[in-house]
Design an enzyme around this catalytic site. Structure first.
Site, mmCIF file in Angstrom:
data_model
loop_
_atom_site.group_PDB
_atom_site.id
_atom_site.type_symbol
_atom_site.label_atom_id
_atom_site.label_comp_id
_atom_site.label_asym_id
_atom_site.label_seq_id
_atom_site.Cartn_x
_atom_site.Cartn_y
_atom_site.Cartn_z
ATOM 1 N N ASN A 21 0.826 -1.071 -0.008
ATOM 2 C CA ASN A 21 -0.034 0.062 0.104
ATOM 3 C C ASN A 21 0.857 1.232 0.061
ATOM 4 O OD1 ASN A 21 -1.990 1.867 1.152
ATOM 5 N ND2 ASN A 21 -3.209 0.490 0.863
ATOM 6 N N HIS A 69 -12.290 17.750 -5.825
ATOM 7 C CA HIS A 69 -11.264 16.520 -5.510
ATOM 8 C C HIS A 69 -10.089 17.415 -4.843
ATOM 9 C CE1 HIS A 69 -7.869 13.181 -5.684
ATOM 10 N NE2 HIS A 69 -8.793 13.059 -4.872
ATOM 11 N N GLU A 94 -6.935 16.065 -3.208
ATOM 12 C CA GLU A 94 -5.847 15.317 -2.573
ATOM 13 C C GLU A 94 -4.580 16.205 -1.877
ATOM 14 O OE1 GLU A 94 -3.893 12.453 -1.404
ATOM 15 O OE2 GLU A 94 -5.624 11.714 -2.760
ATOM 16 N N HIS A 146 -11.142 10.328 1.844
ATOM 17 C CA HIS A 146 -10.568 8.816 1.195
ATOM 18 C C HIS A 146 -9.217 8.694 2.138
ATOM 19 C CE1 HIS A 146 -12.802 7.190 -2.351
ATOM 20 N NE2 HIS A 146 -13.569 8.120 -1.540
ATOM 21 N N GLU A 156 -11.197 0.622 -6.391
ATOM 22 C CA GLU A 156 -9.947 0.732 -6.949
ATOM 23 C C GLU A 156 -9.176 -0.416 -7.300
ATOM 24 O OE1 GLU A 156 -7.993 4.181 -5.190
ATOM 25 O OE2 GLU A 156 -8.497 3.276 -3.194
#
Length: 704
Positions: free
Chosen positions: A194, A414, A416, A484, A509
């Site tokens: 990850n 979005h 991020e 997220h 995803e």
């Protein structure tokens, strides 16, 4: 409707020698027993229908830099009992109203040597237990540092567990089913790669933890109202079969910094002989504070599409150019670089998605990769990575807003952060104002990568406080948040319903990153969704990712009918039709279910459930008399048998059934489905074959 009944019993227990106290649930099914051991250690036991389901387990906290921790040497100085019964209405949810009914026991303890007081509060519901630590204001106990919380959950046997590795930074793992004593041997194989991860023990697991005893009792251990504290994991002593709480540390290794008066999160245990009762439990929501947003009219459930799946699969790119090795915001001039021709978030392409959304009745379009900085956003632990207001040259923020508005479509922005929480906070007001100025009512936030400041973790106290700060700040601007890579939910959406969605688990995803287990979504409702809805992003119709990107050989490990069923099984007020428009255009008859299925519900019925194997759920639309049924099946093909007795007696309905074809299989024939219609009533019984990795979806409309 609100009722509050209280009967308070006060006693100086040390005078009378009382060391044990029992509390029963309102219906008498559960009993919790609180006891002080001879050395003053507090303990509890939990019984279901007179059968012990949690053995005597210790309670307490170990403190940092203190001569005396809060573990033992206590005496009971006061205890009170009360009962509570209310019905409250969520802003959005799986039903119109939720009953919050429990009996409560609060035990005040004083430590002999330190003279410090704590309260252990138990709330026993008809479906399980919640308890927490409370630290009253007192002169000799103000600031303290938690070295570790020592709450125990002692198992009565070698239960079957559905678990993911304990990790300070990610929950994006496939679930493993095993006996408790097998966790250690399977731990390494359960860990997959990850963007950021840190395990702490080879018997450490995450909550919500789903368990099943040999005699068929289903247990779920989690936490509720995780505020100003660090996230709890569970560390198993696999010899004694005892889980102990394990909090996420900060960069210094400490687990929490507290100031009295304060409280811990609730520790929750849901239990039943019927797995459906675990899914139906609302303990997690009920243990949170009521809504703190006075006017919630701006909080609207959303069904959306967006330029996301094509980037996840590698068909398109977040980045605008391949010609710059690094980006310096405010310095790098993107008008002078060569576009890579793969950037998905461009004005023309986004307008195509807006047209598709408008044509098919969707509410919104999500756009990722619209803002400068994606060329070197990941893997560099870069602090000033995005400013959240500067678009690439090919993305016309104002023009797209005007075009979307003309089509009746909302835009979702979005944000991020690349894990840089302090950078996001320094830009937050400006970013939210930019959203409001340009007609954006919702933001998807992301925290991919290691957390900055360096050494902090995604689930440590200060970073959890950051997530909470973002949600509360967003409420000031009337903005909804879909977080997220943040911490797993613990029911806080009751208090702040603008937190309309979370990921916080292995989502769709990963089907483009090598695939997830075919039974994944038969476990998530028992684990991740115990704390709140998940933005799982279902609706993938093309299972062969190489057809989108020849360099990606991943496979979506479900059938197409399963993907439809997920819109009911995986509850969320924020639902995405995640695939590309061209794939939906190939299967317009199946796509009809995604168009029809609501995101707001009046009633939910759990028809059949077995964690890891199958789930079937029926939900009634909030705005009509229509019902929708969804099924997700695991590895074993089976016949799902359901009765439609939830339909109104005496009325006739037409059911449209989207099911696996007879030859469907998630590996070999995932797009094989069949659609049929039939008249049904509340007496109708259906038998539907579900393939390996399959499922079904049903829309049921009243015939007038």
């Amino acid at each position: 409707m609100f009722k509050y009944f209280a009967s308070v019993v006060l006693a100086i227990c040390s005078l009378f020698g009382l060391k044990a106290q029992e509390l029963q649930s309102p219906n008498g099914s559960f009993k919790v027993v609180f006891t002080l051991e001879n050395d003053g250690t507090p303990t509890y036991q939990l019984f279901l229908k007179n059968k012990e389901i949690i053995k005597k387990s210790k309670l307490g906290l170990e403190l940092q830099n203190e001569s005396k921790s809060l573990l033992n040497d206590f005496k009971v100085v006061q205890q009170s009992t009360s009962n509570f019964d209310e019905t409250w209405k969520p802003v959005w949810g799986e039903e119109l109203a939720i009953q919050n009914k429990y009996n409560e026991l609060a035990v005040t303890l004083k430590q002999n040597e330190s003279n410090r007081e704590i309260i252990i509060r138990f709330r026993l519901f008809n479906d399980g237990l919640g308890f927490r630590y409370e630290f009253p204001e007192q002169k000799n106990f103000t600031y303290f540092v938690v070295k570790e919380e020592r709450t125990e959950f002692a198992m009565t046997g070698n239960h079957t567990a559905f678990w993911i590795p304990g990790d300070y930074d990610t929950q994006e793992y496939d679930y493993t089913e095993s006996k408790l004593t097998e966790i250690r041997g399977l731990f390494k194989s359960a860990v997959s790669s990850n963007a950021s991860q840190k395990q702490f023990s080879d018997t450490g697991v995450q909550t919500a933890l789903m368990l099943k005893t040999v005699d068929g009792i289903y247990l779920n251990i989690h936490e509720a109202a995780l505020i100003n504290y660090s996230c709890m994991h569970l560390n198993l002593d696999d010899k004694k079969l005892v889980f102990q709480s394990h909090l996420t540390p900060d960069a210094k290794g400490n687990k929490g910094y507290l100031q009295t008066p304060c409280v811990s999160p609730w520790r929750t245990i849901i239990a039943s002989a019927d797995a459906r009762d675990v899914l139906a439990s609302r303990i997690t929501l009920n243990l949170n504070e009521p809504c703190k947003i006075a006017n919630t009219s701006w909080i609207k459930p959303v069904k959306y599409v967006g330029v996301w799946w094509e980037m996840i699969t590698g068909k398109s790119s977040w980045a605008y150019t391949d010609d710059v090795p690094s980006v310096h915001l405010g310095v790098t001039d993107f008008t002078k670089v060569k576009p890579n021709g793969k950037h998905a978030a461009n004005t023309k392409h986004v307008k195509e998605y807006i047209d598709f959304a408008a044509l098919h009745g969707f509410d919104a379009v999500l756009v990722e990769g619209w803002n400068e900085g994606w060329e070197d956003w990941f893997g560099h632990e870069k602090d000033y990575v995005f400013d959240f207001v500067t678009p690439y040259p090919d993305f016309d923020v104002k023009g797209i807003h005007e075009y979307a508005k003309s089509k009746g479509i909302k835009m979702i922005m979005h944000h991020e952060t690349s894990g840089s929480t302090r950078n996001y906070e320094r830009h937050l007001d400006k970013a939210f104002q930019f959203m409001k100025d340009n007609g954006y009512d919702a933001a998807k936030t992301g925290y991919v990568g290691n957390i900055l400041p360096l050494g902090e973790h995604h689930y440590s106290q200060s970073i959890l406080n950051h997530y909470q700060y973002v949600v509360e700040k967003a409420a000031d601007y009337k903005i909804m948040i879909n977080a997220h890579e943040a911490v797993r939910p613990t029911g806080i959406c009751r208090t702040y319903p603008n937190m309309i969605g979370n990921e916080a688990a292995r989502g769709t995803e990963f089907q483009a990153f090598g695939g997830s287990k075919a039974n994944h979504t038969t476990i998530l409702p028992f684990t991740r969704q115990i704390g709140g809805p998940m933005d799982y992003t279902p609706g993938i119709f093309e299972m062969d990712i190489a057809k989108l990107n020849p360099n990606n050989n991943s496979h979506v490990n479900t059938t197409l009918a399963n993907q439809l069923g997920l819109y009911v099984v995986m509850y969320s007020p924020l639902q995405m039709a995640a695939d590309l428009p061209e794939n939906y255009n190939r299967f317009l008859d199946a796509f009809q279910f995604i168009k029809d299925v609501p995101v707001e519900w009046a009633t939910t019925k759990y028809l059949e459930a077995e964690p890891g194997y199958y789930i079937t759920i029926a939900r009634k639309d909030k705005n009509s008399n229509d019902w929708y049924v969804g099924n997700s099946n695991g590895y074993n093909a089976r016949i799902s048998t359901i009765t439609l007795d939830f339909l109104e007696k005496g009325k006739k309905y037409e059911a449209t059934i989207y099911a696996d074809a007879d030859n469907a299989d998630y590996k070999t024939n995932p797009q094989a489905y069949k659609i049929s219609k039939q008249k049904v009533t509340n007496k109708t019984k259906l038998q539907l074959r579900t393939a390996s990795g399959g499922g079904y979806a049903i829309s049921i409309v009243e015939v007038k």
